[in-house]
Design a protein around this motif. Structure first.
Motif, PDB file in Angstrom:
ATOM      1  N   THR A 169       0.888  -1.175   0.000  1.00  0.00           N
ATOM      2  CA  THR A 169       0.000   0.000   0.000  1.00  0.00           C
ATOM      3  C   THR A 169       0.921   1.219   0.000  1.00  0.00           C
ATOM      4  OG1 THR A 169       0.028   0.179   2.395  1.00  0.00           O
ATOM      5  CG2 THR A 169      -1.711  -1.228   1.435  1.00  0.00           C
ATOM      6  N   PRO A 170       0.380   2.424  -0.256  1.00  0.00           N
ATOM      7  CA  PRO A 170       1.253   3.609  -0.205  1.00  0.00           C
ATOM      8  C   PRO A 170       1.948   3.723   1.152  1.00  0.00           C
ATOM      9  CG  PRO A 170      -0.820   4.145  -1.272  1.00  0.00           C
ATOM     10  CD  PRO A 170      -0.980   2.743  -0.772  1.00  0.00           C
ATOM     11  N   ALA A 171       1.234   3.414   2.229  1.00  0.00           N
ATOM     12  CA  ALA A 171       1.841   3.532   3.567  1.00  0.00           C
ATOM     13  C   ALA A 171       2.989   2.532   3.728  1.00  0.00           C
ATOM     14  CB  ALA A 171       0.785   3.295   4.634  1.00  0.00           C
ATOM     15  N   ILE A 172       2.783   1.342   3.223  1.00  0.00           N
ATOM     16  CA  ILE A 172       3.836   0.321   3.371  1.00  0.00           C
ATOM     17  C   ILE A 172       5.041   0.677   2.506  1.00  0.00           C
ATOM     18  CG2 ILE A 172       4.387  -2.107   2.858  1.00  0.00           C
ATOM     19  CD1 ILE A 172       1.517  -2.673   4.024  1.00  0.00           C
ATOM     20  N   LEU A 173       4.776   1.219   1.340  1.00  0.00           N
ATOM     21  CA  LEU A 173       5.909   1.634   0.489  1.00  0.00           C
ATOM     22  C   LEU A 173       6.770   2.669   1.213  1.00  0.00           C
ATOM     23  CD1 LEU A 173       4.232   1.870  -3.029  1.00  0.00           C
ATOM     24  CD2 LEU A 173       5.963   0.227  -2.303  1.00  0.00           C
ATOM     25  N   SER A 174       6.130   3.620   1.869  1.00  0.00           N
ATOM     26  CA  SER A 174       6.978   4.627   2.536  1.00  0.00           C
ATOM     27  C   SER A 174       7.629   4.037   3.781  1.00  0.00           C
ATOM     28  CB  SER A 174       6.212   5.921   2.815  1.00  0.00           C
ATOM     29  OG  SER A 174       5.230   5.702   3.760  1.00  0.00           O
ATOM     30  N   GLU A 175       6.983   3.047   4.382  1.00  0.00           N
ATOM     31  CA  GLU A 175       7.627   2.383   5.524  1.00  0.00           C
ATOM     32  C   GLU A 175       8.879   1.605   5.111  1.00  0.00           C
ATOM     33  OE1 GLU A 175       4.956  -0.213   7.790  1.00  0.00           O
ATOM     34  OE2 GLU A 175       6.260   0.474   9.427  1.00  0.00           O
TER      35      GLU A 175
ATOM     36  N   PHE B  65       1.536 -15.662   1.045  1.00  0.00           N
ATOM     37  CA  PHE B  65       2.617 -14.679   0.893  1.00  0.00           C
ATOM     38  C   PHE B  65       2.634 -14.002  -0.489  1.00  0.00           C
ATOM     39  CE2 PHE B  65       5.015 -17.557   4.008  1.00  0.00           C
ATOM     40  CZ  PHE B  65       4.944 -16.651   5.070  1.00  0.00           C
ATOM     41  N   MET B  66       1.965 -14.612  -1.467  1.00  0.00           N
ATOM     42  CA  MET B  66       2.170 -14.188  -2.868  1.00  0.00           C
ATOM     43  C   MET B  66       1.701 -12.752  -3.143  1.00  0.00           C
ATOM     44  SD  MET B  66       0.997 -16.276  -6.229  1.00  0.00           S
ATOM     45  CE  MET B  66       0.114 -15.402  -7.474  1.00  0.00           C
ATOM     46  N   LEU B  67       2.518 -12.020  -3.895  1.00  0.00           N
ATOM     47  CA  LEU B  67       2.139 -10.693  -4.384  1.00  0.00           C
ATOM     48  C   LEU B  67       1.947 -10.769  -5.895  1.00  0.00           C
ATOM     49  CD1 LEU B  67       4.736  -8.385  -2.559  1.00  0.00           C
ATOM     50  CD2 LEU B  67       2.324  -8.698  -1.968  1.00  0.00           C
ATOM     51  N   ASP B  68       1.058  -9.907  -6.423  1.00  0.00           N
ATOM     52  CA  ASP B  68       0.925  -9.871  -7.890  1.00  0.00           C
ATOM     53  C   ASP B  68       2.068  -9.036  -8.489  1.00  0.00           C
ATOM     54  OD1 ASP B  68       0.230  -7.216  -7.498  1.00  0.00           O
ATOM     55  OD2 ASP B  68      -1.918  -7.565  -7.742  1.00  0.00           O
ATOM     56  N   ASP B  69       2.165  -9.096  -9.821  1.00  0.00           N
ATOM     57  CA  ASP B  69       3.293  -8.424 -10.477  1.00  0.00           C
ATOM     58  C   ASP B  69       3.277  -6.915 -10.244  1.00  0.00           C
ATOM     59  OD1 ASP B  69       4.065 -10.853 -11.396  1.00  0.00           O
ATOM     60  OD2 ASP B  69       3.533 -10.508 -13.496  1.00  0.00           O
ATOM     61  N   ALA B  70       2.066  -6.324 -10.210  1.00  0.00           N
ATOM     62  CA  ALA B  70       1.991  -4.872 -10.005  1.00  0.00           C
ATOM     63  C   ALA B  70       2.569  -4.510  -8.637  1.00  0.00           C
ATOM     64  CB  ALA B  70       0.540  -4.407 -10.122  1.00  0.00           C
ATOM     65  N   SER B  71       2.217  -5.291  -7.619  1.00  0.00           N
ATOM     66  CA  SER B  71       2.732  -5.003  -6.269  1.00  0.00           C
ATOM     67  C   SER B  71       4.247  -5.197  -6.226  1.00  0.00           C
ATOM     68  CB  SER B  71       2.069  -5.929  -5.241  1.00  0.00           C
ATOM     69  OG  SER B  71       0.686  -5.727  -5.240  1.00  0.00           O
TER      70      SER B  71
ATOM     71  N   PHE C 292       6.283  -4.888  -8.698  1.00  0.00           N
ATOM     72  CA  PHE C 292       6.920  -3.787  -9.433  1.00  0.00           C
ATOM     73  C   PHE C 292       6.908  -2.494  -8.618  1.00  0.00           C
ATOM     74  CE2 PHE C 292       6.853  -0.451 -12.798  1.00  0.00           C
ATOM     75  CZ  PHE C 292       8.176  -0.626 -13.199  1.00  0.00           C
ATOM     76  N   ARG C 293       5.804  -2.247  -7.894  1.00  0.00           N
ATOM     77  CA  ARG C 293       5.757  -1.042  -7.029  1.00  0.00           C
ATOM     78  C   ARG C 293       6.844  -1.117  -5.956  1.00  0.00           C
ATOM     79  NH1 ARG C 293      -0.018  -1.551  -7.325  1.00  0.00           N
ATOM     80  NH2 ARG C 293      -0.742   0.045  -8.780  1.00  0.00           N
ATOM     81  N   ALA C 294       6.968  -2.288  -5.322  1.00  0.00           N
ATOM     82  CA  ALA C 294       7.975  -2.451  -4.262  1.00  0.00           C
ATOM     83  C   ALA C 294       9.382  -2.297  -4.833  1.00  0.00           C
ATOM     84  CB  ALA C 294       7.814  -3.813  -3.595  1.00  0.00           C
ATOM     85  N   MET C 295       9.564  -2.842  -6.027  1.00  0.00           N
ATOM     86  CA  MET C 295      10.892  -2.724  -6.662  1.00  0.00           C
ATOM     87  C   MET C 295      11.219  -1.269  -6.974  1.00  0.00           C
ATOM     88  SD  MET C 295      11.003  -5.849  -9.357  1.00  0.00           S
ATOM     89  CE  MET C 295      11.677  -7.453  -8.923  1.00  0.00           C
ATOM     90  N   SER C 296      10.228  -0.549  -7.502  1.00  0.00           N
ATOM     91  CA  SER C 296      10.479   0.845  -7.898  1.00  0.00           C
ATOM     92  C   SER C 296      10.838   1.677  -6.674  1.00  0.00           C
ATOM     93  CB  SER C 296       9.255   1.430  -8.599  1.00  0.00           C
ATOM     94  OG  SER C 296       8.935   0.635  -9.712  1.00  0.00           O
ATOM     95  N   ARG C 297      10.145   1.400  -5.555  1.00  0.00           N
ATOM     96  CA  ARG C 297      10.455   2.135  -4.323  1.00  0.00           C
ATOM     97  C   ARG C 297      11.865   1.794  -3.838  1.00  0.00           C
ATOM     98  NH1 ARG C 297       7.188   5.923  -1.757  1.00  0.00           N
ATOM     99  NH2 ARG C 297       8.320   6.546   0.112  1.00  0.00           N
TER     100      ARG C 297
END
Ligand code: URP
Ligand code: ZN
Ligand code: ZN
Length: 462
Positions: free
Chosen positions: A129-135, A157-163, A165-170
């Motif tokens: 989520t946006p909050a988790i990304l900043s955390e 535990f599984m994340l989708d590709d969009a999630s 990719f968001r985590a990677m970009s952060r």
């Protein structure tokens, strides 16, 4: 307090030299000859003096499949020390609905009072989520500079590709490292349901429903996503040739892609999961053990540096009380194998003693590369100023691995009866003797939480 390790052969990732090692307090002060007097002298004649092992993939007390991994930080780190490992990087878990800092605090509460050896933590991130990304940025500030994401275990535990990719970009911005469990969880889940509907419930079906092609596909996807996000990526527990090919291709293109394999993939095979009765459950882990032909490729990967690390993915479950949860349904067998105690000796025995890798490469795989990739600059080598985490290793000692003599809190060994050559004889952490003469001198809580540095590439090219 000064300790002198005399007359040994000092092995680093770069060289092997006949030299003494002088320790003052917690640090190595000098490596050489004529280093003067000391309060304690350890004779290392005919022995190798090597860095303490760094195992960057363990799961103490991991909640999984309705139970918990059977080693806690006290039993698991004591066993690790007996096996020559003086640092672990365990994987904390973000609970559903929890913040990352709650997940980290829970793990610190488990580890700090109990750990006998120094430890760092990665974090499993379960939702984005946006909050988790900043955390994630805040976690790096707290010394947790790597995040494990899952492409498998849907609903757990599984994340989708969009999630992902968001985590990677952060992470590309905050200086962390993304670790991927790369298996195509969606396709595997369909196969699992199909097999169960056909009445195929035995442990071997765990392996048959997780084909190596699905590890190759996910590894390729993980590296492509990382390339797009311009983030370094580390593939955990790589088991299959197809996955290794994806890492090789990525590295050849210049992607900062790194990978580890584990002893179980070098020494055990799919056939072990097909042992009679329910015995195969002892070998159920993910990715699963593979047909033997994958092993030669993994060794080649270790020699040529397409695989940079050997870790254990230590995640033990008792055979009698825990693996049994999947007696009538292979998908309910808790996933994971014990191994934190055996890595040093197994890699020496199967790698160095056979001539597959040199002692220097052994040190690199077991300590130096993990320290560099995971932000532990004071560890993983033998040099003035480094932490005095050391193993005096007898390369000729023979023994037989057995659950009757191991120190891990688990009622079986995957390597029961295997004769191995080479054994840690004295193990020191920050100058303190943890193991000597088969006795343990460590104390729970003496291990320190290591605030790791952000990722820094070991070289400009991967
Ligand atoms: O089977 C395994 N590997 N269990 C531990 C959890 C994980 O995926 O690393
Ligand atoms: Zn995993
Ligand atoms: Zn794992």
């Amino acid at each position: 307090m000064k300790t002198l390790i005399k007359n040994g052969t000092v092995v680093t990732a770069a060289e092997m030299t006949a030299a003494d090692v002088l320790i003052e307090g917690e640090k190595i002060r000098a490596v050489g000859t004529d280093l003067g007097e000391a309060d304690k002298v350890i004779d290392a004649t005919d022995r190798y003096v090597m860095p303490g092992g760094i195992d960057v993939h363990t799961h103490m007390e991991l909640p999984f499949g309705g139970t918990f991994a059977s080693d806690d930080f006290a039993t698991g780190t004591r066993a690790a020390a007996f096996g020559g490992t003086t640092t672990i990087v365990d994987i904390a878990v973000q609970g559903f609905g929890e913040s990352l800092s709650q997940g980290l605090d829970t793990w610190l509460q488990k580890a700090e009072p109990k750990s006998h050896i120094d430890f760092g933590l990665h974090l499993i991130v379960r939702e984005i989520t946006p909050a988790i990304l900043s955390e994630m940025d805040a976690m790096i500030e707290r010394g947790v500079s790597s995040f494990k994401l899952f492409m498998a275990y849907p609903g757990v535990f599984m994340l989708d590709d969009a999630s992902i990719f968001r985590a990677m970009s952060r992470t590309a911005e905050n200086g962390g490292l993304i670790m991927l469990h790369a298996e195509n969880g969606g396709a595997i889940d369909v196969l699992v349901q199909r097999y169960l509907a056909e009445g195929k419930t035995a442990p071997i079906n765990h392996g048959l429903t997780r084909p190596s092609s699905m590890e190759g596909e996910a590894t390729h996807r993980a590296i492509a996503l990382a390339e797009l996000a311009e983030v370094p990526v580390y593939i955990v527990h790589l088991s299959a040739k197809e996955a290794l090919d994806a890492v090789r291709e990525g590295r050849d293109r210049g992607v900062h892609a790194y990978a580890e394999t584990c002893p179980q993939y070098l020494y055990l095979t799919l056939e072990d999961m097909g042992r009679p009765g329910f015995e195969g459950a002892k070998f159920v882990c993910s990715p699963p053990l593979r047909p033997r032909e994958h092993q030669a490729e993994l060794w080649k990967g270790l020699v040529l540096d397409d695989l940079q690390v050997v870790s254990t993915d230590h995640c033990p479950f008792d055979y009698k009380d825990q693996k049994i949860l999947g007696k009538d349904d292979f998908s309910a067998i808790p996933n994971g194998l014990p191994g934190v105690e055996d890595r040093y000796t197994l890699l020496w025995d199967g790698g160095v003693a056979t001539g597959e890798i040199t002692p220097m490469r052994f040190v690199e795989l077991i300590a130096t590369a993990p320290a560099k990739l995971f932000g532990l600059p004071s560890k993983g080598t033998i040099a003035s100023g480094a932490d005095a985490d050391l193993v005096v290793f007898d390369p000729h000692k023979e023994r037989v691995i057995s659950s009757a003599t191991h120190h891990m809190r688990v009622d079986y060994s995957c390597y029961e009866g295997r004769r191995v050559t080479g054994s840690p004889e004295v193990v020191l952490q920050r100058g303190n003797v943890l193991v000597e003469g088969g006795e343990f001198f460590g104390r729970p809580g003496d291990g320190r939480f290591l605030e790791r540095k952000p990722f820094s590439s070991p070289s400009p090219r991967p």
